[in-house]
Write a protein that holds these residues in place. Structure first.
Motif, PDB file in Angstrom:
ATOM      1  N   MET A 112       0.820  -1.211   0.000  1.00 49.38           N
ATOM      2  CA  MET A 112       0.000   0.000   0.000  1.00 49.38           C
ATOM      3  C   MET A 112       0.857   1.266   0.000  1.00 49.38           C
ATOM      4  N   GLY A 113       1.925   1.270   0.831  1.00 48.70           N
ATOM      5  CA  GLY A 113       2.782   2.448   0.903  1.00 48.70           C
ATOM      6  C   GLY A 113       3.458   2.758  -0.412  1.00 48.70           C
ATOM      7  N   ARG A 114       3.956   1.708  -1.079  1.00 45.22           N
ATOM      8  CA  ARG A 114       4.610   1.913  -2.377  1.00 45.22           C
ATOM      9  C   ARG A 114       3.616   2.423  -3.400  1.00 45.22           C
ATOM     10  N   TYR A 115       2.405   1.922  -3.338  1.00 47.29           N
ATOM     11  CA  TYR A 115       1.379   2.375  -4.283  1.00 47.29           C
ATOM     12  C   TYR A 115       1.068   3.856  -4.079  1.00 47.29           C
ATOM     13  N   VAL A 116       0.946   4.275  -2.814  1.00 51.10           N
ATOM     14  CA  VAL A 116       0.644   5.684  -2.526  1.00 51.10           C
ATOM     15  C   VAL A 116       1.777   6.581  -3.009  1.00 51.10           C
ATOM     16  N   VAL A 117       3.017   6.169  -2.767  1.00 49.63           N
ATOM     17  CA  VAL A 117       4.169   6.965  -3.220  1.00 49.63           C
ATOM     18  C   VAL A 117       4.166   7.073  -4.744  1.00 49.63           C
ATOM     19  N   ARG A 118       3.888   5.952  -5.413  1.00 45.30           N
ATOM     20  CA  ARG A 118       3.863   5.973  -6.879  1.00 45.30           C
ATOM     21  C   ARG A 118       2.758   6.883  -7.417  1.00 45.30           C
ATOM     22  N   ARG A 119       1.597   6.835  -6.773  1.00 45.01           N
ATOM     23  CA  ARG A 119       0.506   7.700  -7.190  1.00 45.01           C
ATOM     24  C   ARG A 119       0.822   9.171  -6.949  1.00 45.01           C
ATOM     25  N   LEU A 120       1.469   9.473  -5.832  1.00 43.06           N
ATOM     26  CA  LEU A 120       1.851  10.859  -5.565  1.00 43.06           C
ATOM     27  C   LEU A 120       2.838  11.369  -6.598  1.00 43.06           C
ATOM     28  N   LEU A 121       3.765  10.511  -7.018  1.00 42.26           N
ATOM     29  CA  LEU A 121       4.723  10.905  -8.059  1.00 42.26           C
ATOM     30  C   LEU A 121       4.010  11.105  -9.393  1.00 42.26           C
ATOM     31  N   GLN A 122       3.004  10.288  -9.675  1.00 37.15           N
ATOM     32  CA  GLN A 122       2.249  10.445 -10.915  1.00 37.15           C
ATOM     33  C   GLN A 122       1.435  11.729 -10.924  1.00 37.15           C
ATOM     34  N   MET A 123       1.065  12.213  -9.746  1.00 33.26           N
ATOM     35  CA  MET A 123       0.273  13.433  -9.654  1.00 33.26           C
ATOM     36  C   MET A 123       1.078  14.668 -10.034  1.00 33.26           C
ATOM     37  N   ILE A 124       2.413  14.604  -9.929  1.00 32.40           N
ATOM     38  CA  ILE A 124       3.246  15.782 -10.204  1.00 32.40           C
ATOM     39  C   ILE A 124       3.123  16.222 -11.664  1.00 32.40           C
ATOM     40  N   PRO A 125       3.369  15.332 -12.670  1.00 33.03           N
ATOM     41  CA  PRO A 125       3.212  15.793 -14.054  1.00 33.03           C
ATOM     42  C   PRO A 125       1.782  16.176 -14.404  1.00 33.03           C
ATOM     43  N   VAL A 126       0.803  15.508 -13.780  1.00 29.67           N
ATOM     44  CA  VAL A 126      -0.597  15.873 -14.026  1.00 29.67           C
ATOM     45  C   VAL A 126      -0.872  17.281 -13.515  1.00 29.67           C
ATOM     46  N   PHE A 127      -0.357  17.578 -12.327  1.00 33.34           N
ATOM     47  CA  PHE A 127      -0.558  18.899 -11.742  1.00 33.34           C
ATOM     48  C   PHE A 127       0.121  19.975 -12.582  1.00 33.34           C
ATOM     49  N   VAL A 128       1.369  19.719 -13.000  1.00 33.59           N
ATOM     50  CA  VAL A 128       2.107  20.695 -13.809  1.00 33.59           C
ATOM     51  C   VAL A 128       1.414  20.913 -15.148  1.00 33.59           C
ATOM     52  N   GLY A 129       1.005  19.815 -15.804  1.00 32.91           N
ATOM     53  CA  GLY A 129       0.334  19.946 -17.097  1.00 32.91           C
ATOM     54  C   GLY A 129      -0.985  20.675 -16.993  1.00 32.91           C
ATOM     55  N   SER A 130      -1.755  20.366 -15.951  1.00 37.87           N
ATOM     56  CA  SER A 130      -3.056  21.015 -15.777  1.00 37.87           C
ATOM     57  C   SER A 130      -2.911  22.507 -15.502  1.00 37.87           C
ATOM     58  N   THR A 131      -2.008  22.838 -14.588  1.00 37.40           N
ATOM     59  CA  THR A 131      -1.819  24.256 -14.262  1.00 37.40           C
ATOM     60  C   THR A 131      -1.254  25.040 -15.449  1.00 37.40           C
ATOM     61  N   LEU A 132      -0.382  24.403 -16.238  1.00 35.30           N
ATOM     62  CA  LEU A 132       0.150  25.080 -17.418  1.00 35.30           C
ATOM     63  C   LEU A 132      -0.961  25.370 -18.412  1.00 35.30           C
ATOM     64  N   LEU A 133      -1.811  24.369 -18.654  1.00 34.15           N
ATOM     65  CA  LEU A 133      -2.915  24.564 -19.593  1.00 34.15           C
ATOM     66  C   LEU A 133      -3.857  25.659 -19.112  1.00 34.15           C
ATOM     67  N   ILE A 134      -4.186  25.639 -17.825  1.00 36.84           N
ATOM     68  CA  ILE A 134      -5.072  26.658 -17.263  1.00 36.84           C
ATOM     69  C   ILE A 134      -4.429  28.033 -17.356  1.00 36.84           C
ATOM     70  N   PHE A 135      -3.141  28.109 -17.024  1.00 37.01           N
ATOM     71  CA  PHE A 135      -2.441  29.390 -17.048  1.00 37.01           C
ATOM     72  C   PHE A 135      -2.443  29.989 -18.458  1.00 37.01           C
ATOM     73  N   LEU A 136      -2.189  29.151 -19.461  1.00 43.36           N
ATOM     74  CA  LEU A 136      -2.165  29.639 -20.840  1.00 43.36           C
ATOM     75  C   LEU A 136      -3.559  30.059 -21.292  1.00 43.36           C
ATOM     76  N   MET A 137      -4.574  29.282 -20.950  1.00 40.85           N
ATOM     77  CA  MET A 137      -5.938  29.596 -21.378  1.00 40.85           C
ATOM     78  C   MET A 137      -6.442  30.879 -20.739  1.00 40.85           C
ATOM     79  N   VAL A 138      -6.183  31.031 -19.447  1.00 37.92           N
ATOM     80  CA  VAL A 138      -6.678  32.211 -18.748  1.00 37.92           C
ATOM     81  C   VAL A 138      -5.986  33.475 -19.242  1.00 37.92           C
TER      82      VAL A 138
END
Length: 307
Positions: free
Chosen positions: A1-27
């Motif tokens: 479970m711990g390894r899965y949570v760490v892996r998911r948190l790492l996967q959230m980083i590029p999603v967060f960066v990509g989402s915020t970049l898209l929002i920033f450009l659109m706004v």
């Protein structure tokens, strides 16, 4: 479970960066925010240049302005609105109200939606099932602003059961707005729970539990409902962020100064700092809710294991 949570948190980083970049450009391509500051008359060129320099609008949107913004975000600074107020101050007043509104809406979905779904799923094809299906279809078909205005007119202005507008944002004031906000999602939860219950009712593990002579209540709650809630939990988990960001119509109808109100004002006035800051937090809410939903799967179904 711990390894899965760490892996998911790492996967959230590029999603967060990509989402915020898209929002920033659109706004930042919505329009010229400086023109909005000057009102109907055009800004003086020297004044416009000074304002652009003051708010950092004279630099390229990408990568300079985006990287500067993200650097400030990681220090807890979401910028300053064009009226001189810190975006974090706006968040401090808006998010608590919207969180309370979302809690009320989610409770309606869980209590009313799942209860109706279980009742209709166990009585599929009977009059109560048909009636609830027709009612949910009507709720889904009617736009939220129509439902909100109708309840405001009847309950607030005609019968005086509630205040037509929200003043303090307390839980009792947010009951009707929360019901309006949750109405469509509540209908979907009801139908989703009904379908899942009706399908799993014919499963082998349910027949085995009945054959063992277990009480009907235990069969329904412990075995049938628990295994039928996975798609419902998935929907509700994603709906948390959708309710917080999609409350613009409800908050406008009931004069609630929450996240939806601030987003509306920010878009109307081309206030890019406010819009980007609020949407950035909503992205985080979506990502965290998604992670919590995935972790709940193992709680609902012991057969699910995370490597």
């Amino acid at each position: 479970m711990g390894r899965y949570v760490v892996r998911r948190l790492l996967q959230m980083i590029p999603v967060f960066v990509g989402s915020t970049l898209l929002i920033f450009l659109m706004v930042n391509v919505m329009g010229d925010p400086i023109a909005g500051l000057c009102g109907e008359r055009a800004c003086d060129p020297a004044t416009a240049a000074q304002l652009r320099k003051e708010f950092g609008l004279d630099k390229p949107v990408f990568p300079q302005r985006y990287l500067t913004y993200m650097g400030h975000v990681f220090t807890g600074d979401f910028g300053t609105a064009f009226n001189g107020q810190k975006v974090t101050e706006l968040m401090a007043t808006a998010f608590p109200v919207t969180i309370r509104l979302t809690i009320v809406a989610i409770l309606f979905e869980i209590v009313v939606g799942i209860t109706l779904g279980v009742v209709t799923g166990l009585r599929r094809g009977r009059p109560v099932d048909t009636s609830v299906l027709l009612l949910t279809l009507v709720v889904i078909s009617v736009p939220t602003f129509v439902t909100g205005l109708l309840l405001q007119l009847l309950l607030g202005l005609k019968w005086h059961w509630i205040s037509p507008s929200v003043h303090n944002g307390t839980f009792d004031e947010l009951l009707v707005p929360g019901l309006v906000l949750a109405s469509v999602s509540l209908a979907y939860v009801t139908r989703l729970t009904r379908t899942s219950i009706a399908e799993n009712k014919r499963s082998d593990y349910v027949r085995t539990a009945v054959a063992k002579g277990l009480p009907r209540r235990r069969v329904v709650v412990r075995h049938l409902l628990r295994n039928s809630l996975i798609p419902v939990v998935t929907f509700i988990g994603f709906d948390i962020g959708a309710l917080m960001g999609g409350a613009i119509v409800t908050e406008r109808i009931f004069n609630i100064h929450g996240v939806g109100y601030q987003l509306y004002q920010g878009i109307l006035r081309h206030n890019t700092q406010t819009v980007v800051g609020f949407v950035t937090v909503l992205v985080l809410v979506f990502l965290v809710a998604n992670l919590l939903v995935d972790l709940l799967y193992a709680v609902l179904d012991p057969r699910i294991r995370y490597a």
